[in-house]
Design an enzyme around this catalytic site. Sequence first.
Site, short mmCIF file in Angstrom:
data_model
loop_
_atom_site.label_atom_id
_atom_site.label_comp_id
_atom_site.label_asym_id
_atom_site.label_seq_id
_atom_site.Cartn_x
_atom_site.Cartn_y
_atom_site.Cartn_z
N ASN B 127 0.85 -1.20 0.00
CA ASN B 127 0.00 0.00 0.00
C ASN B 127 0.88 1.25 0.00
O ASN B 127 2.04 1.21 0.42
CB ASN B 127 -0.92 0.00 1.22
CG ASN B 127 -0.14 0.11 2.51
OD1 ASN B 127 0.18 1.21 2.96
ND2 ASN B 127 0.21 -1.03 3.09
N CYS B 188 -3.79 -6.03 -5.13
CA CYS B 188 -3.90 -7.46 -5.48
C CYS B 188 -5.28 -8.02 -5.15
O CYS B 188 -5.78 -8.90 -5.83
CB CYS B 188 -2.87 -8.29 -4.70
SG CYS B 188 -1.19 -7.99 -5.20
N CYS B 331 -18.09 -1.55 0.24
CA CYS B 331 -17.99 -1.84 -1.20
C CYS B 331 -17.15 -3.10 -1.35
O CYS B 331 -17.11 -3.92 -0.44
CB CYS B 331 -17.37 -0.65 -1.95
SG CYS B 331 -15.65 -0.33 -1.50
#
Lengths: 75, 370
Positions: B127, B188, B331
């Site tokens: 990240n 990923c 989400c």
Amino acid sequence: MNINIIAFGQIAEITGKRPAAEATDTAMLKAALLEKFPALGQKKYAIAVNKKVVTGTVQLNENDEVALMPPYSGG
Amino acid sequence: MDNLNPRYARHYSLEGFGKEGQEKLTKAKVLVIGAGGLGCPALQYLAAAGVGTIGIADADTVSITNLQRQVLFGTDDIGKPKAEVAARRLRNLNPGIEIVTYNTVVTNANAWDIIEEYDVVIDCTDNFASRYTINDACVLLDKPLVFAAIYQYEGQVAVFNVADENGNKTSYRHLFPEPPDPMEVADCNEAGVLGVLPGVIGTLQATEAIKLITGIGEVLANRLLTINLLTYDTFVIDIGGQAAIEDKSPADRAAFEAMDYEWLCGSAVANVGTLEAGIFKERVDDEDTLVIDVREAGELPTADFDNVNIPLSDLNNGIPDIRERNIILFCQSGKRSLKAGQLLSEHFGATKNISHLKGGIIALHENSHE
């Protein structure tokens, strides 16, 4: 004027691996690509001309190779 | 031939490496941040090669979706801390070296003290908040940094803070001065990754670290290597030759530790709470709470708790009236829900209590399989 563009990663997903655009400098090139591929507007990418990273606006010459390289985040 | 450890016989006999190269490895201290796809192979080869001290920093636990590529872990390890499992495997692989574990996220609050102890740092994180944190700390502490990142079938590798033949040093910020918006970069979890890709790229990181320590060959100083596993196309660009760029990195330790990397990298938004999967499951049934799925209609998997579907694309066109005081958003991966949180927070201000599911429904599913 012929410029060879190579796109990587998520940029290539938008533009294809070898997009074509007419430009005499890198600022014009970015604008031309953005007009053709509006989705590029939200993407950050580094530009390498003839395998050297450039910043700001750099003049382009016949047969220059321009790489569009987005950051990858996976590990 | 006294004092020679038979374990390293093939290094001793290797021309250009020899006993000297091995001694340099024995004395070296290498920190691997992230014991995931890249970290597992890097750690294995560094331990096997006899790097004297290896630090492993990772706050995660092993999940079943890791096993497709994170080769230090077995099915029995699911739910266990990655740093501890990796350390146990490496001590078995090579009992003669010291392994130090940091069961924590490396942030700007602890990075300085951890990184200071090492000679070489290997960034195996996934990240941008971590990547910029590690980059900036290594610049300020002048530590060689072996960087890599992966995307689907392609990997990037570079070595930063190491002088090239012209004496120039560069960092990740010479390539990307500022982090991208989190909405624009898939990880990923979302984009998928060929399992063997981090194996190849993490092994290249170990290679670069060993070359740096022993002084053999040419490291990728100021150069970024991109390699595509589908075609074996490789592409090396020079980062070092350019004029000075606008410098957005912190000037000293105080500025570094005052910087908000989560915010800078868009992985946090003011006034939007972050819910881990376990907490999320407790909160979805709370009183006076509306749970909103901000994915487009029909995206899978469906949720097995009550929710309403308002896609982020609709929220961009206007915020509906919401009666409940608590709003929980989710989400697929946690990016769109964070963006939605930002929109709702700008609209409602402090009148609502807004939070989102970190890592999205993917994290929720992994949590329930542990």
